[in-house]
Design an enzyme around this catalytic site. Structure first.
Site, PDB file in Angstrom:
ATOM      1  N   ASP A  67      32.872  35.865  43.884  1.00  0.00           N
ATOM      2  CA  ASP A  67      32.752  37.108  44.656  1.00  0.00           C
ATOM      3  C   ASP A  67      31.302  37.550  44.847  1.00  0.00           C
ATOM      4  O   ASP A  67      30.382  37.027  44.200  1.00  0.00           O
ATOM      5  CB  ASP A  67      33.563  38.236  43.983  1.00  0.00           C
ATOM      6  CG  ASP A  67      33.432  38.221  42.457  1.00  0.00           C
ATOM      7  OD1 ASP A  67      32.453  37.654  41.941  1.00  0.00           O
ATOM      8  OD2 ASP A  67      34.321  38.766  41.790  1.00  0.00           O
ATOM      9  N   ASN A 136      41.065  46.661  34.186  1.00  0.00           N
ATOM     10  CA  ASN A 136      42.308  46.976  34.912  1.00  0.00           C
ATOM     11  C   ASN A 136      43.081  45.714  35.295  1.00  0.00           C
ATOM     12  O   ASN A 136      44.049  45.788  36.039  1.00  0.00           O
ATOM     13  CB  ASN A 136      42.004  47.806  36.175  1.00  0.00           C
ATOM     14  CG  ASN A 136      41.208  47.018  37.214  1.00  0.00           C
ATOM     15  OD1 ASN A 136      40.852  45.863  37.000  1.00  0.00           O
ATOM     16  ND2 ASN A 136      40.929  47.641  38.345  1.00  0.00           N
ATOM     17  N   HIS A 138      41.840  43.009  36.915  1.00  0.00           N
ATOM     18  CA  HIS A 138      41.402  42.235  38.078  1.00  0.00           C
ATOM     19  C   HIS A 138      40.780  40.905  37.662  1.00  0.00           C
ATOM     20  O   HIS A 138      40.182  40.790  36.594  1.00  0.00           O
ATOM     21  CB  HIS A 138      40.458  43.045  38.994  1.00  0.00           C
ATOM     22  CG  HIS A 138      39.078  43.274  38.476  1.00  0.00           C
ATOM     23  ND1 HIS A 138      38.402  44.454  38.654  1.00  0.00           N
ATOM     24  CD2 HIS A 138      38.206  42.473  37.801  1.00  0.00           C
ATOM     25  CE1 HIS A 138      37.203  44.374  38.124  1.00  0.00           C
ATOM     26  NE2 HIS A 138      37.055  43.179  37.602  1.00  0.00           N
ATOM     27  N   GLU A 143      42.078  43.506  42.811  1.00  0.00           N
ATOM     28  CA  GLU A 143      42.441  44.685  42.034  1.00  0.00           C
ATOM     29  C   GLU A 143      43.967  44.816  41.931  1.00  0.00           C
ATOM     30  O   GLU A 143      44.697  44.124  42.658  1.00  0.00           O
ATOM     31  CB  GLU A 143      41.854  45.926  42.730  1.00  0.00           C
ATOM     32  CG  GLU A 143      40.328  45.895  42.884  1.00  0.00           C
ATOM     33  CD  GLU A 143      39.587  46.273  41.613  1.00  0.00           C
ATOM     34  OE1 GLU A 143      40.054  45.943  40.503  1.00  0.00           O
ATOM     35  OE2 GLU A 143      38.519  46.903  41.731  1.00  0.00           O
TER      36      GLU A 143
END
Ligand code: F6R
Length: 247
Positions: A67, A136, A138, A143
Site C-alpha cells: 500500500d 482494527n 486491517h 479496513e
C-alpha cells in the site's frame, strides 16, 4: 494456520526473516510481498544483516508493496516509498526496476490499480507475502467491512487507523484519509503468507483474526481460509490465544 510464538519481538523478527531467506535461497527470483509499519522493522533489519554477513542475494528478487497513502509524494518522509528505501531497499541489492510500490499520486487510480495487478500476474504471482495487522484487523489498508474478493483499489482509512498512524504526521487530521492498497483477494492469491504481530496491543485482534469467526468485520480473519499461512507472534501478542504451541 501454523502459529509460532516467540518469547520476544526480536526472536519473532529473526524467525520471520529466516522464512523470507529460505524462500529467496530456494527461489532466487522469488516475488516478495512487503508491508510497512512498525511490525516488520526488525525483520527487515535481520534481512539486511543476512545480506551483509551471509551473502543473502536479492539481485533477482521482485517486490510488491501492499500500500501507499493517496497523494503523498514518494519523497515525503511519511510515505511508504521513503520507509522502504530507508529501512530495506537502500541496504540490499534488489534492483530498482524490480521494486513495485503503489503510486499514491496516480492520476487515473483504477487504471493504475489494474496495471499493478497485471504486474503481479506477469511476475508470476507473489511467493511470500509479509503482513502486519492493524488494531482494527486491517491488512494492507483493507479496513473492516472490506470485500474478501477485493483487488488493488483506493481505500478510505478509518478514524482509528488514522489515529494509529498519526505518529508519522503532525496529527490524525493531517494523516491522509485515503490509500491505494492491494485488496484482500490480491493478498489471498499469494502462495504463502507470513503474518507477523507484536506486542500486547495486538493481542485481542490476533485472537479475533486467528480463532474468531471469519467475518468481513475482521479483515485478517480471511487468512483462516488460506492454505499456507505462518503466524509469528511474540508472547504479548499471543496472550489472548487459547490454543497455541510455544517454541
Ligand atoms: C502496512 C500495512 C498495514 C500495517 C498495519 C500494522 O504496509 O499494510 O496493514 O501492517 O497497520 O501497522 P504496525 O506494524 O505499525 O502496527
Amino acid at each position: 494456520m501454523k502459529i509460532i510464538v516467540h518469547a520476544d519481538a526480536e526472536g519473532a523478527a529473526r524467525a520471520g526473516a529466516r522464512i523470507v531467506a529460505e524462500v529467496v535461497r530456494r527461489k532466487p527470483n522469488a516475488v516478495l510481498g512487503l508491508a510497512t509499519g512498525h511490525t516488520p522493522l526488525e525483520l527487515y533489519g535481520e534481512l539486511i544483516r543476512m545480506h551483509r554477513e551471509e551473502g543473502l542475494d536479492f539481485s533477482r528478487v521482485t517486490t510488491f508493496n501492499l500500500d501507499e497513502y493517496r497523494d503523498l509524494p514518494p519523497g515525503h518522509p511519511a510515505s511508504y516509498h521513503a520507509y522502504m528505501e530507508k529501512n530495506l531497499f537502500r541496504h540490499i541489492n534488489v534492483p530498482g526496476q524490480n521494486i513495485h510500490i503503489p503510486d499514491g499520486r496516480a492520476e487515473d487510480v483504477p487504471a493504475f490499480c489494474e496495471v499493478f495487478e497485471e504486474s503481479i500476474r506477469k511476475a508470476g504471482g507473489v511467493d511470500l507475502q509479509i503482513l502486519g495487522v492493524g488494531t482494527n484487523g486491517h491488512i494492507g489498508f483493507n479496513e473492516p467491512s472490506s470485500d474478501f474478493r477485493s483487488r488493488t483499489h483506493l481505500a478510505r482509512l478509518t478514524e482509528s487507523t488514522r489515529r494509529d498512524n498519526a505518529f508519522a504526521f503532525e496529527n490524525s487530521e493531517t494523516t491522509p484519509p485515503h490509500a491505494i492498497t492491494m485488496g484482500l483477494g490480491t493478498i489471498m492469491d499469494s502462495r504463502s503468507i507470513l503474518f507477523l504481530a507484536l506486542g500486547e496491543r495486538k493481542a485481542q485482534i490476533v485472537a479475533d483474526a486467528v480463532e474468531g469467526p471469519v467475518t468481513e468485520m475482521v479483515p485478517a480473519s480471511v487468512l483462516q481460509g488460506h492454505p499456507d499461512v505462518t503466524v509469528i507472534l511474540d508472547e504479548p501478542a499471543a496472550s489472548r490465544l487459547r490454543r497455541v504451541a510455544r517454541v
